[in-house]
Design an enzyme around this catalytic site. Structure first.
Site, short mmCIF file in Angstrom:
data_model
loop_
_atom_site.label_atom_id
_atom_site.label_comp_id
_atom_site.label_asym_id
_atom_site.label_seq_id
_atom_site.Cartn_x
_atom_site.Cartn_y
_atom_site.Cartn_z
N SER A 150 -15.49 -2.55 -11.91
CA SER A 150 -14.27 -2.15 -12.36
C SER A 150 -13.49 -3.66 -12.42
O SER A 150 -14.02 -4.53 -11.66
CB SER A 150 -13.73 -1.22 -11.28
OG SER A 150 -13.53 -1.95 -10.06
N TYR A 171 -10.92 -4.24 -10.45
CA TYR A 171 -10.88 -4.38 -9.15
C TYR A 171 -11.92 -5.36 -8.64
O TYR A 171 -11.90 -6.32 -7.84
CB TYR A 171 -10.58 -3.09 -8.39
CG TYR A 171 -10.87 -3.37 -6.94
CD1 TYR A 171 -10.36 -4.33 -6.22
CD2 TYR A 171 -12.19 -2.61 -6.73
CE1 TYR A 171 -10.42 -4.46 -4.60
CE2 TYR A 171 -12.57 -2.89 -5.17
CZ TYR A 171 -11.55 -3.68 -4.21
OH TYR A 171 -12.11 -3.61 -2.88
N HIS A 172 -13.09 -4.77 -8.83
CA HIS A 172 -14.30 -5.52 -8.32
C HIS A 172 -14.72 -6.71 -9.00
O HIS A 172 -15.08 -7.82 -8.17
CB HIS A 172 -15.65 -4.39 -8.28
CG HIS A 172 -15.55 -3.36 -7.46
ND1 HIS A 172 -15.50 -1.94 -8.07
CD2 HIS A 172 -15.93 -3.13 -6.50
CE1 HIS A 172 -15.40 -1.14 -7.02
NE2 HIS A 172 -15.85 -1.77 -6.06
N LYS A 231 -12.57 -9.13 -6.90
CA LYS A 231 -13.37 -9.39 -5.64
C LYS A 231 -14.46 -10.70 -5.86
O LYS A 231 -14.62 -11.29 -4.78
CB LYS A 231 -13.77 -8.46 -4.97
CG LYS A 231 -12.80 -7.14 -4.60
CD LYS A 231 -11.84 -7.68 -3.44
CE LYS A 231 -11.98 -7.52 -2.10
NZ LYS A 231 -11.32 -7.69 -1.16
N ASP A 247 4.49 -11.41 1.00
CA ASP A 247 3.45 -11.40 0.06
C ASP A 247 2.75 -12.55 0.22
O ASP A 247 3.24 -13.71 0.23
CB ASP A 247 4.11 -10.90 -1.24
CG ASP A 247 3.06 -10.35 -2.36
OD1 ASP A 247 1.96 -10.94 -2.31
OD2 ASP A 247 3.23 -9.67 -3.02
N ARG A 303 -16.19 7.74 -14.35
CA ARG A 303 -16.32 6.38 -14.05
C ARG A 303 -17.40 5.93 -15.06
O ARG A 303 -18.25 6.74 -15.49
CB ARG A 303 -16.97 6.08 -12.81
CG ARG A 303 -15.63 6.27 -11.70
CD ARG A 303 -15.91 5.70 -10.38
NE ARG A 303 -14.61 5.91 -9.47
CZ ARG A 303 -14.58 5.54 -8.38
NH1 ARG A 303 -15.35 4.61 -7.86
NH2 ARG A 303 -13.35 5.66 -7.71
N THR A 362 -16.53 -6.51 -0.87
CA THR A 362 -16.97 -5.06 -0.91
C THR A 362 -18.35 -5.37 -1.75
O THR A 362 -18.86 -6.08 -2.18
CB THR A 362 -16.09 -4.41 -2.00
OG1 THR A 362 -16.75 -3.28 -2.50
CG2 THR A 362 -15.71 -5.27 -3.45
N LEU A 397 -15.50 10.20 0.84
CA LEU A 397 -15.77 10.93 1.92
C LEU A 397 -14.38 11.42 2.63
O LEU A 397 -14.12 12.74 3.01
CB LEU A 397 -16.49 10.42 3.03
CG LEU A 397 -16.91 11.26 4.16
CD1 LEU A 397 -18.37 10.82 4.71
CD2 LEU A 397 -16.09 11.48 5.46
N TYR A 445 -18.47 13.36 -8.45
CA TYR A 445 -18.26 12.94 -9.80
C TYR A 445 -19.61 12.92 -10.35
O TYR A 445 -20.67 12.25 -9.76
CB TYR A 445 -17.80 11.66 -10.04
CG TYR A 445 -16.37 11.28 -9.41
CD1 TYR A 445 -15.40 12.44 -9.33
CD2 TYR A 445 -15.88 10.17 -9.45
CE1 TYR A 445 -14.16 12.33 -8.90
CE2 TYR A 445 -14.67 10.07 -9.05
CZ TYR A 445 -13.71 10.95 -8.81
OH TYR A 445 -12.40 10.90 -8.39
N ARG A 447 -11.60 11.83 0.84
CA ARG A 447 -11.06 13.04 -0.03
C ARG A 447 -11.89 14.25 0.11
O ARG A 447 -11.19 15.34 0.34
CB ARG A 447 -11.18 12.48 -1.55
CG ARG A 447 -10.27 11.45 -1.83
CD ARG A 447 -10.36 11.37 -3.50
NE ARG A 447 -11.56 11.24 -4.19
CZ ARG A 447 -12.41 10.47 -4.56
NH1 ARG A 447 -12.15 9.32 -4.07
NH2 ARG A 447 -13.51 10.79 -5.10
N ARG A 497 0.72 -1.22 0.02
CA ARG A 497 0.16 0.01 -0.07
C ARG A 497 0.93 1.20 -0.09
O ARG A 497 0.57 2.24 -0.74
CB ARG A 497 -0.80 -0.03 1.39
CG ARG A 497 -2.05 1.22 1.36
CD ARG A 497 -2.93 1.22 0.31
NE ARG A 497 -3.86 2.28 0.36
CZ ARG A 497 -5.05 1.87 0.93
NH1 ARG A 497 -5.34 0.76 1.13
NH2 ARG A 497 -6.13 2.73 1.21
N VAL A 549 -15.78 2.98 3.98
CA VAL A 549 -15.32 3.19 5.08
C VAL A 549 -14.72 4.65 4.98
O VAL A 549 -13.81 5.02 4.15
CB VAL A 549 -14.31 2.10 5.57
CG1 VAL A 549 -13.87 2.65 7.04
CG2 VAL A 549 -14.85 0.70 5.71
#
Length: 400
Positions: free
Chosen positions: A186, A188-189, A192, A81, A330, A151, A243, A259, A245, A42, A218
């Site tokens: 996405s 990423y999603h 998941k 890792d 997006r 998620t 939030l 956005y 940001r 990260r 979160v």
């Protein structure tokens, strides 16, 4: 109501992260024995985005020293890792956890949408990393409870209420209980989604027990008098949640940037409430072979509502935030139905803590001492990653 589980040994994969470092402290404070692993990626990813944590975090060795001083135990740390399957097997065999919390995934939709290389990395890191962990648990700690962070984004925004993982279907006169369809938005999603199916299959195949936590967005800080215990808070376009940001934008007098029209709805919960929920899942494990799904959120809000909450909190702190809508980078529906169930954790005893406006005021108070630090990276708040066109600069829409 939950039946409180005995104190357990908890191994946190991704212990250096936003959630992982907070969870280690939350569980240690309750008496659990903590171990964990991290490759510190990260920190690398945020640096790649040209940013930093808004709240400074110390090197890992200083974190571990502070943990030992404050919680009367050493956090047994493994520098690895999860893709290093041999090292992961060795760590689990040595620590022998009762619970494994899987937070060791790349958690950013924008990062996965930059280009092929980032999409490919996120898919391999997340999907193969989860497989590595499942096989390692099968071989080294098959009785342990896996708490895997999913998620709410896996579900997308269907024109149906969203159940907790499964729903009853009747088709051509026959009924079946099936996983609720996923409509990820996405790369990423989608990784998941694949992880969720892998975990469910491992439970069926090997008799593992798992809780798949479909977590909402979160927000919140985790600050301590001993700053070595502070967790990170990211605000760049890839790793900063909306939030978080907005709060950073308010602190540096930058317009809050929803956005599109800002009518998109999502589930939200504070960092402290996330810790409470994960603790409840750990305290109340499922049976061997059981795969269960918890939707983890406190409330559903639109992005516009978030911006208004931050603006009001900022004004109470002497700031003058304005809201300026941004061209949406997006690919998403901006007007949609969104009604997720979230009953399982409440049945176990989840009771939301501070209301969101109080949490936001506290966040702004925690961030104000770092105003200059945030401002020096303020250019990293604006979106540059477009879902359709890869990484290009987004244009600002007219003030609304």
């Amino acid at each position: 109501m939950a039946h409180r589980r005995l104190l357990v040994r908890v191994f946190i994969a991704g212990v250096d992260g936003y959630l992982g470092w907070s969870l280690a402290q939350h569980l240690a404070r309750r008496g659990h024995t903590i171990g964990g692993a991290d490759a510190l990626l990260r920190r690398v990813w945020v640096d790649e985005m040209g940013s930093v944590s808004a709240i400074p975090i110390v090197p890992l060795d200083e974190r571990l020293a502070a943990f030992s001083e404050h919680f009367d135990q050493q956090l047994q740390f493994f520098a690895l890792d999860v893709l290093d399957h041999s090292a992961l097997r060795t760590a689990l065999a040595e620590f022998q956890p009762d619970t494994v919390v899987h937070l060791a995934e790349c958690p950013s939709a924008p990062y996965s949408m930059i280009d092929f290389h980032h999409a490919d990395f996120v898919q391999r890191n997340n999907v193969s990393g989860t497989l590595s962990l499942l096989f390692a648990m099968r071989d080294q700690c098959p009785e342990a409870h896996l708490v895997k962070l999913g998620t709410m984004g896996e579900y997308g925004t269907p024109n149906l209420d969203i159940p907790e993982g499964f729903f009853e279907v009747e088709y051509r006169g026959r009924r079946e209980r099936l996983p609720f369809p996923r409509q990820a938005g996405s790369w990423y999603h989608w990784s998941k989604v694949f992880d969720s199916h892998s975990v469910a299959f491992a439970c069926k195949l090997w008799g593992l027990r798992a809780t798949d936590v479909m977590q909402g967005v979160v927000y919140g800080t985790w600050c301590n008098p001993d700053t070595r215990l502070n967790t990170r808070l990211d605000f760049d376009e890839a790793f900063g949640t909306a939030l978080n940001r907005f709060c950073c934008q308010a602190v540096i007098s930058q317009p809050l940037m929803p956005y599109g029209q800002g009518t998109q709805k999502r589930g939200f919960l504070s960092l402290s409430d996330s810790m409470q929920c994960l603790g409840l899942a750990i305290d109340n494990p499922p049976a061997a072979g059981e795969y269960r799904v918890f939707n983890q959120l406190r409330e559903v809000l639109s992005i516009n509502e978030l911006a208004l909450i931050v603006r009001a909190a900022g004004e109470r702190c002497g700031l003058t935030p304005e809201i300026r809508h941004q061209d949406n980078p997006r690919l998403e529906d901006e007007a949609h139905h969104y009604c997720p169930d979230s009953n399982h954790l409440r049945a176990l005893g989840f009771r939301p803590s501070l209301p969101i406006d109080e949490v936001v005021r506290n966040m702004i108070g925690d961030l104000l001492p770092y105003r200059d630090r945030i401002a020096s990276y303020g250019q990293r708040l604006a979106p540059t990653v477009r879902w359709r066109d890869s990484r290009t600069v987004c244009t600002e829409s007219p003030h609304i």
